[in-house]
Write a protein that holds these residues in place. Structure first.
Motif, PDB file in Angstrom:
ATOM      1  N   UNK A 108       0.820  -1.219   0.000  1.00 32.38           N
ATOM      2  CA  UNK A 108       0.000   0.000   0.000  1.00 32.38           C
ATOM      3  C   UNK A 108       0.855   1.271   0.000  1.00 32.38           C
ATOM      4  N   UNK A 109       2.119   1.145   0.344  1.00 32.03           N
ATOM      5  CA  UNK A 109       2.991   2.336   0.403  1.00 32.03           C
ATOM      6  C   UNK A 109       4.378   1.979  -0.107  1.00 32.03           C
ATOM      7  N   UNK A 110       5.003   2.927  -0.787  1.00 34.49           N
ATOM      8  CA  UNK A 110       6.400   2.758  -1.186  1.00 34.49           C
ATOM      9  C   UNK A 110       7.150   3.981  -0.671  1.00 34.49           C
ATOM     10  N   UNK A 111       8.127   3.756   0.170  1.00 33.27           N
ATOM     11  CA  UNK A 111       8.935   4.885   0.644  1.00 33.27           C
ATOM     12  C   UNK A 111      10.318   4.776   0.006  1.00 33.27           C
ATOM     13  N   UNK A 112      10.472   5.491  -1.104  1.00 35.02           N
ATOM     14  CA  UNK A 112      11.707   5.345  -1.881  1.00 35.02           C
ATOM     15  C   UNK A 112      12.892   6.048  -1.219  1.00 35.02           C
ATOM     16  N   UNK A 113      12.621   6.901  -0.220  1.00 35.22           N
ATOM     17  CA  UNK A 113      13.738   7.580   0.449  1.00 35.22           C
ATOM     18  C   UNK A 113      14.465   6.650   1.404  1.00 35.22           C
ATOM     19  N   UNK A 114      13.705   5.734   2.008  1.00 32.61           N
ATOM     20  CA  UNK A 114      14.348   4.834   2.979  1.00 32.61           C
ATOM     21  C   UNK A 114      14.297   3.367   2.530  1.00 32.61           C
ATOM     22  N   UNK A 115      13.974   3.163   1.245  1.00 30.15           N
ATOM     23  CA  UNK A 115      13.945   1.804   0.671  1.00 30.15           C
ATOM     24  C   UNK A 115      13.074   0.827   1.461  1.00 30.15           C
ATOM     25  N   UNK A 116      11.806   1.213   1.600  1.00 29.11           N
ATOM     26  CA  UNK A 116      10.884   0.403   2.390  1.00 29.11           C
ATOM     27  C   UNK A 116       9.528   0.376   1.695  1.00 29.11           C
ATOM     28  N   UNK A 117       8.896  -0.798   1.671  1.00 32.78           N
ATOM     29  CA  UNK A 117       7.490  -0.824   1.239  1.00 32.78           C
ATOM     30  C   UNK A 117       6.656  -1.349   2.396  1.00 32.78           C
ATOM     31  N   UNK A 118       5.395  -0.908   2.429  1.00 34.53           N
ATOM     32  CA  UNK A 118       4.513  -1.313   3.520  1.00 34.53           C
ATOM     33  C   UNK A 118       3.358  -2.122   2.963  1.00 34.53           C
ATOM     34  N   UNK A 119       2.968  -3.148   3.707  1.00 37.28           N
ATOM     35  CA  UNK A 119       1.850  -3.983   3.267  1.00 37.28           C
ATOM     36  C   UNK A 119       0.603  -3.681   4.069  1.00 37.28           C
ATOM     37  N   UNK A 120      -0.550  -4.111   3.524  1.00 34.44           N
ATOM     38  CA  UNK A 120      -1.826  -3.939   4.212  1.00 34.44           C
ATOM     39  C   UNK A 120      -1.823  -4.702   5.536  1.00 34.44           C
ATOM     40  N   UNK A 166       0.997   4.832  -8.180  1.00 31.35           N
ATOM     41  CA  UNK A 166       0.890   6.231  -7.773  1.00 31.35           C
ATOM     42  C   UNK A 166       1.791   6.577  -6.600  1.00 31.35           C
ATOM     43  N   UNK A 167       2.329   5.580  -5.917  1.00 33.98           N
ATOM     44  CA  UNK A 167       3.211   5.829  -4.765  1.00 33.98           C
ATOM     45  C   UNK A 167       4.678   5.916  -5.184  1.00 33.98           C
ATOM     46  N   UNK A 168       4.933   5.721  -6.480  1.00 34.05           N
ATOM     47  CA  UNK A 168       6.324   5.830  -6.949  1.00 34.05           C
ATOM     48  C   UNK A 168       6.712   7.307  -7.052  1.00 34.05           C
ATOM     49  N   UNK A 169       8.000   7.591  -6.925  1.00 28.06           N
ATOM     50  CA  UNK A 169       8.412   8.998  -6.867  1.00 28.06           C
ATOM     51  C   UNK A 169       8.539   9.656  -8.242  1.00 28.06           C
ATOM     52  N   UNK A 170       7.755   9.201  -9.220  1.00 29.04           N
ATOM     53  CA  UNK A 170       7.794   9.836 -10.546  1.00 29.04           C
ATOM     54  C   UNK A 170       6.367  10.095 -11.006  1.00 29.04           C
ATOM     55  N   UNK A 171       6.253  10.978 -11.960  1.00 27.32           N
ATOM     56  CA  UNK A 171       4.942  11.371 -12.503  1.00 27.32           C
ATOM     57  C   UNK A 171       4.352  10.207 -13.323  1.00 27.32           C
ATOM     58  N   UNK A 172       3.052   9.950 -13.155  1.00 25.35           N
ATOM     59  CA  UNK A 172       2.384   8.915 -13.959  1.00 25.35           C
ATOM     60  C   UNK A 172       1.550   9.603 -15.041  1.00 25.35           C
ATOM     61  N   UNK A 173       1.233   8.862 -16.129  1.00 23.59           N
ATOM     62  CA  UNK A 173       0.381   9.454 -17.170  1.00 23.59           C
ATOM     63  C   UNK A 173      -1.092   9.298 -16.790  1.00 23.59           C
ATOM     64  N   UNK A 229       3.846   4.602 -15.655  1.00 18.41           N
ATOM     65  CA  UNK A 229       5.062   5.420 -15.548  1.00 18.41           C
ATOM     66  C   UNK A 229       6.061   5.055 -16.651  1.00 18.41           C
ATOM     67  N   UNK A 230       6.895   6.014 -16.974  1.00 18.80           N
ATOM     68  CA  UNK A 230       7.893   5.794 -18.031  1.00 18.80           C
ATOM     69  C   UNK A 230       9.274   5.648 -17.402  1.00 18.80           C
ATOM     70  N   UNK A 231       9.845   4.440 -17.480  1.00 20.03           N
ATOM     71  CA  UNK A 231      11.191   4.261 -16.927  1.00 20.03           C
ATOM     72  C   UNK A 231      12.255   4.652 -17.939  1.00 20.03           C
ATOM     73  N   UNK A 232      13.502   4.581 -17.506  1.00 18.61           N
ATOM     74  CA  UNK A 232      14.608   4.718 -18.467  1.00 18.61           C
ATOM     75  C   UNK A 232      14.650   3.440 -19.299  1.00 18.61           C
ATOM     76  N   UNK A 233      15.513   3.418 -20.315  1.00 17.40           N
ATOM     77  CA  UNK A 233      15.562   2.219 -21.173  1.00 17.40           C
ATOM     78  C   UNK A 233      15.995   0.973 -20.397  1.00 17.40           C
ATOM     79  N   UNK A 234      16.701   1.197 -19.270  1.00 18.90           N
ATOM     80  CA  UNK A 234      17.126   0.050 -18.441  1.00 18.90           C
ATOM     81  C   UNK A 234      15.978  -0.464 -17.583  1.00 18.90           C
ATOM     82  N   UNK A 235      14.820   0.194 -17.658  1.00 18.45           N
ATOM     83  CA  UNK A 235      13.602  -0.104 -16.888  1.00 18.45           C
ATOM     84  C   UNK A 235      13.675   0.381 -15.437  1.00 18.45           C
ATOM     85  N   UNK A 236      14.779   1.080 -15.106  1.00 20.93           N
ATOM     86  CA  UNK A 236      14.850   1.705 -13.778  1.00 20.93           C
ATOM     87  C   UNK A 236      14.189   3.081 -13.870  1.00 20.93           C
TER      88      UNK A 236
END
Ligand code: FAD
Length: 429
Positions: A83-95, A272-279, A284-291
């Motif tokens: 339910x949550x992605x915290x990309x600053x501290x490399x943690x995801x949270x589950x329901x 929507x919890x990723x730190x990039x803009x979604x369409x 979301x659009x990653x780099x060619x490496x898929x990161x």
């Protein structure tokens, strides 16, 4: 001896992309992998419509993730919803309340039914993304036939015996063909008060032709074939509203006991919890490496992405693309873990287009692969072969083949039982 560094990889989603990525990391001692999925199974979505039309049992198109990965000692499968992605501290949270830390995150959560901003239509329509939804479709159609058999009101019977399918892509085409064959033909001697040959299946498509991503010739063939089976195909028909039992279009209103929505998808909410803009479709659009840009340890794969590959080819939201992306990420991580490879320049993802295929009623299909176009029975044989080939394990392949063969020979699909629920009949005084 130097201790090996073990990387924690968290994969969200055990669909085509997530599972393929996990398989690449299986039994690699440098990885400690946690695959999190809110379902306990991997689902072969391309055959969902066969469950919805009572042709295949669920077991044939889904398999426990735990059993698929049982031999991968370094992979832990957890049933939880992220339910949550915290990309600053490399943690995801589950329901569940649990938190999962990662060195590398792979988001492969897939897509859900999308209503182009008309989310209130969801309450009047049935979607087709999960096993539960496919069961609901099947049960609703069968229950409506039972209600029609009980009813003395001709108009009510007609409505209950009408299935409106919105969206003329492969899912809508496959569903509409399968429903007419199932009910008009296979069930023709099952009822006494209603005439199943009067079942109406109406396929509504906003664009000028069905199967819009296929060649015009394939679209025309599919439309002709559906019409010959008795499907009413309405092209250039924009849906403006959907209410209980009614689809309102620019050219009129359709009264239908069952309304199926097969017109759009959007990425799962977790994206929507990723730190990039979604369409607009939540992808979301990653780099060619898929990161993700600016986040070299967070990858995205499959239906959550919107991108062109290294050759500038748009990557479609189909199963082979998702599998290829998952495999690409897995291989990349393995390569980067080799001593001396850290910080290497990452290659770009290249999509291998394996063609497109859609089944059009019983034993006919359209297949496109590069310049090759097949139609009719030969295309159906190709479709059958490829779909069986890509099912996850031997048991499924054999079982699906036997079920198909049986329903083909006898013209009588088997999975038609459902539970009695008193609330379904509360309006039938
Ligand atoms: C009815 C239908 C028919 C199709 N027919 C075809 C076809 O004929 N050919 C073709 O190539 N493609 C077809 N597709 C498309 C294809 O199935 C998808 O492109 C493919 O499944 C995408 O794979 P994925 O791994 O990105 O996502 P998915 O396979 O959808 O897997 C995503 C996984 O993530 C899990 N998940 C989602 N959110 C979370 C969360 N927050 N936390 C934990 N887990 C989560 C889900 O439970 C799921 O298991 C069809 C799709 C549908 C719905």
């Amino acid at each position: 001896m130097a201790e090996i560094e073990v990387k924690k990889v968290v994969i969200i989603g055990g669909g085509f992309a997530g599972l393929e990525c996990a398989k690449q990391l299986a039994n690699k001692p440098t990885f400690d992998v946690t695959l999190i999925d809110r379902a306990n199974h991997h689902l072969f979505q391309p055959l969902l419509y066969q469950v919805a039309t009572a042709t295949l049992p669920a077991n044939d198109i889904a398999r426990s993730l735990r059993s698929i990965l049982a031999d991968a000692g370094n992979i832990t499968v957890l049933m939880d919803e992220v339910t949550e992605i915290d990309s600053n501290v490399n943690l995801v949270h589950g329901k569940s309340g649990k938190a999962y830390s990662f060195d590398t995150l792979v988001v492969a959560a897939g897509a859900k039914t999308g209503y182009f901003g008309n989310d209130h239509w969801a309450q009047h329509t049935l979607g087709m993304k999960t096993l539960a939804e496919a069961y609901e479709v099947c049960e609703t159609v069968l229950k409506n036939l039972e209600k029609a058999e009980l009813s003395d009101d001709k108009a009510e019977q007609e409505k209950l015996m009408t299935i409106a399918i919105v969206g003329g892509g492969p899912t809508g085409v496959e569903l509409s063909g399968a429903f007419v064959e199932l009910i008009q033909r296979s069930m023709r001697r099952n009822f006494r008060r209603i005439d199943t040959s009067k079942l109406k299946v109406i396929l509504v498509e906003a664009g000028a032709r069905i199967l819009p991503t296929y060649e015009a010739e394939s679209s025309a063939y599919a439309q002709k074939r559906l019409e010959s089976l008795g499907v009413e195909v309405l092209t250039s028909t924009m849906v403006t509203d959907i209410q209980e039992g009614r689809v309102i279009t620019k050219s009129g209103e359709i009264l239908a006991g069952t309304i199926l929505w097969a017109a759009g998808v959007q990425a799962e909410s977790i994206v929507g919890k990723l730190p990039v803009e979604a369409n607009r479709a939540g992808k979301v659009t990653p780099e060619l490496s898929l990161a993700l840009p600016g986040y070299p340890n967070i990858f995205v794969a499959g239906d959550v992405t919107f991108m062109k590959d290294s050759n500038g080819v748009p990557v479609p939201g189909v199963a082979p693309a998702a599998s290829q992306m998952g495999r690409f990420i897995g291989k990349l991580l393995v390569k980067e873990a080799i001593p001396g490879n850290a910080g290497m320049e990452r290659p770009g993802f290249v999509y291998w287009d394996k063609g497109a295929m859609a089944i059009v009623g019983r034993s006919h299909a359209v297949v496109e692969f590069g310049k090759i176009q097949l139609k009719g029975f030969v295309a159906w044989l190709a479709w059958l072969f490829i779909h069986i080939l890509f099912l996850v394990d031997f048991r499924s392949k054999l079982s699906v083949f036997i079920h198909w063969l049986w329903s083909y020979i006898t013209n009588a699909p088997g999975v038609r039982v459902f539970e009695y629920k008193p609330e379904d009949y509360k309006d039938n005084k």
